[in-house]
Design a protein around this motif. Structure first.
Motif, PDB file in Angstrom:
ATOM      1  N   SER A   1       0.787  -1.176  -0.006  1.00 34.98           N
ATOM      2  CA  SER A   1      -0.020   0.207   0.115  1.00 34.98           C
ATOM      3  C   SER A   1       0.903   1.230  -0.052  1.00 34.98           C
ATOM      4  CB  SER A   1      -0.892  -0.036   1.173  1.00 34.98           C
ATOM      5  OG  SER A   1      -0.038   0.061   2.535  1.00 34.98           O
ATOM      6  N   ARG A   2       0.287   2.361  -0.829  1.00 36.12           N
ATOM      7  CA  ARG A   2       1.183   3.777  -0.882  1.00 36.12           C
ATOM      8  C   ARG A   2       0.384   4.730   0.379  1.00 36.12           C
ATOM      9  NH1 ARG A   2      -0.205   4.612  -6.656  1.00 36.12           N
ATOM     10  NH2 ARG A   2      -2.169   3.994  -5.746  1.00 36.12           N
ATOM     11  N   VAL A   3       1.092   4.995   1.268  1.00 35.94           N
ATOM     12  CA  VAL A   3       0.330   5.805   2.339  1.00 35.94           C
ATOM     13  C   VAL A   3       1.319   7.182   2.307  1.00 35.94           C
ATOM     14  CG1 VAL A   3      -0.016   5.961   4.859  1.00 35.94           C
ATOM     15  CG2 VAL A   3       0.298   3.846   3.571  1.00 35.94           C
ATOM     16  N   VAL A   4       0.490   8.216   2.315  1.00 32.57           N
ATOM     17  CA  VAL A   4       1.005   9.824   2.502  1.00 32.57           C
ATOM     18  C   VAL A   4       0.518  10.127   4.075  1.00 32.57           C
ATOM     19  CG1 VAL A   4       0.511  11.933   1.864  1.00 32.57           C
ATOM     20  CG2 VAL A   4       0.802  10.183   0.324  1.00 32.57           C
ATOM     21  N   ASP A   5       1.629  10.335   4.885  1.00 30.03           N
ATOM     22  CA  ASP A   5       1.455  10.960   6.155  1.00 30.03           C
ATOM     23  C   ASP A   5       1.514  12.468   5.948  1.00 30.03           C
ATOM     24  OD1 ASP A   5       1.236  11.720   8.711  1.00 30.03           O
ATOM     25  OD2 ASP A   5       3.424  10.692   9.240  1.00 30.03           O
ATOM     26  N   LEU A   6       0.172  13.103   5.935  1.00 27.12           N
ATOM     27  CA  LEU A   6       0.129  14.561   5.720  1.00 27.12           C
ATOM     28  C   LEU A   6       0.322  15.113   6.861  1.00 27.12           C
ATOM     29  CD1 LEU A   6      -0.433  16.818   3.798  1.00 27.12           C
ATOM     30  CD2 LEU A   6      -2.969  16.391   4.060  1.00 27.12           C
ATOM     31  N   GLY A   7       1.117  16.435   7.012  1.00 24.34           N
ATOM     32  CA  GLY A   7       1.657  17.195   8.302  1.00 24.34           C
ATOM     33  C   GLY A   7       2.256  16.264   9.267  1.00 24.34           C
ATOM     34  N   ALA A   8       3.444  15.636   8.722  1.00 26.37           N
ATOM     35  CA  ALA A   8       3.921  14.708   9.453  1.00 26.37           C
ATOM     36  C   ALA A   8       4.724  15.138  10.323  1.00 26.37           C
ATOM     37  CB  ALA A   8       4.828  13.772   8.409  1.00 26.37           C
ATOM     38  N   GLY A   9       5.099  16.315  10.759  1.00 28.11           N
ATOM     39  CA  GLY A   9       5.814  16.875  11.853  1.00 28.11           C
ATOM     40  C   GLY A   9       7.123  16.198  11.874  1.00 28.11           C
ATOM     41  N   THR A  10       7.562  15.817  13.066  1.00 29.39           N
ATOM     42  CA  THR A  10       8.745  15.164  13.225  1.00 29.39           C
ATOM     43  C   THR A  10       9.127  13.724  13.174  1.00 29.39           C
ATOM     44  OG1 THR A  10       8.635  14.987  15.680  1.00 29.39           O
ATOM     45  CG2 THR A  10       9.320  16.984  15.010  1.00 29.39           C
TER      46      THR A  10
ATOM     47  N   VAL B   1      -4.355   8.143   2.654  1.00 33.37           N
ATOM     48  CA  VAL B   1      -3.642   9.753   3.331  1.00 33.37           C
ATOM     49  C   VAL B   1      -4.037   9.543   4.808  1.00 33.37           C
ATOM     50  CG1 VAL B   1      -3.851  12.261   3.350  1.00 33.37           C
ATOM     51  CG2 VAL B   1      -3.889  10.648   1.259  1.00 33.37           C
ATOM     52  N   VAL B   2      -3.054  10.012   5.635  1.00 38.98           N
ATOM     53  CA  VAL B   2      -3.235   9.795   7.090  1.00 38.98           C
ATOM     54  C   VAL B   2      -2.845  11.331   7.620  1.00 38.98           C
ATOM     55  CG1 VAL B   2      -2.992   8.876   9.277  1.00 38.98           C
ATOM     56  CG2 VAL B   2      -3.100   7.374   7.291  1.00 38.98           C
ATOM     57  N   CYS B   3      -3.434  11.884   8.578  1.00 34.77           N
ATOM     58  CA  CYS B   3      -3.223  13.184   9.219  1.00 34.77           C
ATOM     59  C   CYS B   3      -3.099  12.919  10.598  1.00 34.77           C
ATOM     60  CB  CYS B   3      -4.113  14.320   8.853  1.00 34.77           C
ATOM     61  SG  CYS B   3      -4.453  14.589   7.029  1.00 34.77           S
ATOM     62  N   ALA B   4      -2.264  13.059  11.333  1.00 33.00           N
ATOM     63  CA  ALA B   4      -2.162  12.830  12.684  1.00 33.00           C
ATOM     64  C   ALA B   4      -1.893  14.157  13.516  1.00 33.00           C
ATOM     65  CB  ALA B   4      -1.004  11.806  13.170  1.00 33.00           C
TER      66      ALA B   4
ATOM     67  N   GLY C   1     -11.911   4.811  -4.360  1.00 28.15           N
ATOM     68  CA  GLY C   1     -11.781   4.124  -3.147  1.00 28.15           C
ATOM     69  C   GLY C   1     -10.836   4.182  -2.058  1.00 28.15           C
ATOM     70  N   GLY C   2      -9.807   5.093  -2.334  1.00 27.89           N
ATOM     71  CA  GLY C   2      -8.640   5.458  -1.344  1.00 27.89           C
ATOM     72  C   GLY C   2      -9.385   5.890  -0.205  1.00 27.89           C
ATOM     73  N   ARG C   3      -8.607   5.968   1.232  1.00 26.93           N
ATOM     74  CA  ARG C   3      -9.200   6.084   2.390  1.00 26.93           C
ATOM     75  C   ARG C   3      -8.392   7.395   3.092  1.00 26.93           C
ATOM     76  NH1 ARG C   3     -11.757   0.693   5.047  1.00 26.93           N
ATOM     77  NH2 ARG C   3     -13.285   0.388   3.497  1.00 26.93           N
ATOM     78  N   LEU C   4      -9.173   8.019   3.946  1.00 26.77           N
ATOM     79  CA  LEU C   4      -8.390   9.267   4.632  1.00 26.77           C
ATOM     80  C   LEU C   4      -8.596   8.851   6.164  1.00 26.77           C
ATOM     81  CD1 LEU C   4      -7.308  12.056   5.048  1.00 26.77           C
ATOM     82  CD2 LEU C   4      -9.727  13.009   4.759  1.00 26.77           C
ATOM     83  N   GLY C   5      -7.529   8.833   6.660  1.00 26.29           N
ATOM     84  CA  GLY C   5      -7.650   8.671   8.253  1.00 26.29           C
ATOM     85  C   GLY C   5      -7.067   9.882   9.084  1.00 26.29           C
TER      86      GLY C   5
END
Length: 261
Positions: A47-56, A110-113, A135-139
């Motif tokens: 899977s291809r995952v983007v951590d958006l606003g990943a910080g440190t 795409v995930v934003c933590a 069909g991709g997911r946003l977390g």
């Protein structure tokens, strides 16, 4: 948020100033969240995952355990440098939620933590939709202080007068872009208990000094906040222990990309 700078000033100045205290003081994430990432978002090998606003890279480390191919997007140079230092195998790119340097449909997830409230707007939602495949997911994930504990509520009383117009998760305004749109399906929520265990200076002082609008204060005011936090030890015996457990609730939200443009 001005048209010339997509990054809120509290975030830009605060996170530039506080990358050290952010790395020391921010809690990790509960182990149960790893299962949520795999089962609910589909993060894993291939899977291809983007951590958006990943910080440190606090959350990026948890994502890396899934075996997914990761790309971290972080606009603050000091934070992104920390991430690259600790996670050299992760592709770390400068960019914002409104303008990611990625191709159409490049991501499965795409995930934003601890981040989405900073850029909760229609333009960001359209850009996330563009980057996700059909069909991709946003977390969306937040560690939220558990203010049912009296001393945690006392911390909030100390810092709230400084927040100004800084976006905050608890205000709930981050949900507004999802209202009446056809880009994403309904939001689904999961909740996990969590705690940050360590010495007072790390889990309280460093944690609070890493809050964007506190980190953006002049140094004398930041130190005044730190001293007021330390004074809480006089009121709460629990905070005088060598190790304390700062209680959190981790909220995890997911939504699926729809085909509508």
């Amino acid at each position: 948020m001005s048209s010339t700078s997509p990054i809120h000033d509290a975030a830009r100045r605060g996170y530039t100033n506080a990358s050290d205290s952010y790395q020391r003081g921010r809690p990790e994430y509960p182990d149960a969240l790893g299962d949520w990432l795999s089962r609910m978002l589909g993060a894993g090998e291939g899977s291809r995952v983007v951590d958006l606003g990943a910080g440190t890279g606090k959350f990026t480390k948890l994502l890396a355990r899934t075996g997914a191919t990761l790309t971290a997007i972080e606009p603050v140079d000091a934070m992104r440098a920390r991430l690259s230092e600790s996670l050299p195998k992760v592709r770390a790119l400068a960019g914002t939620a409104e303008a990611m340097p990625l191709a159409d449909g490049e991501a499965d997830i795409v995930v934003c933590a601890q981040a989405f409230h900073w850029f909760a707007n229609g333009q960001a939602l359209r850009e996330i939709h563009r980057v996700l495949r059909r069909g991709g997911r946003l977390g969306l994930v937040w560690n939220v202080r558990d203010e049912s504990r009296e001393w945690v509520a006392a911390i909030t009383e100390i810092i709230t007068p400084y927040e100004g117009d800084a976006p905050r998760f608890y205000k709930g305004t981050w949900k507004q872009p999802f209202e009446g749109q056809r880009l994403f399906g309904p939001l689904q929520r999961a909740v996990f208990p969590h705690s940050h265990v360590g010495p007072f200076e790390q889990v309280v002082v460093d944690r609070i000094l890493s809050v964007s609008f506190i980190a953006a204060l002049p140094e004398a005011e930041r130190q005044s906040v730190a001293e007021r936090l330390r004074e809480l030890k006089d009121r709460f015996a629990e905070l005088r222990e060598p190790t304390i457990a700062f209680p959190y609730v981790t909220e995890a939200w997911l939504t699926e990309r729809l085909s509508a443009a």
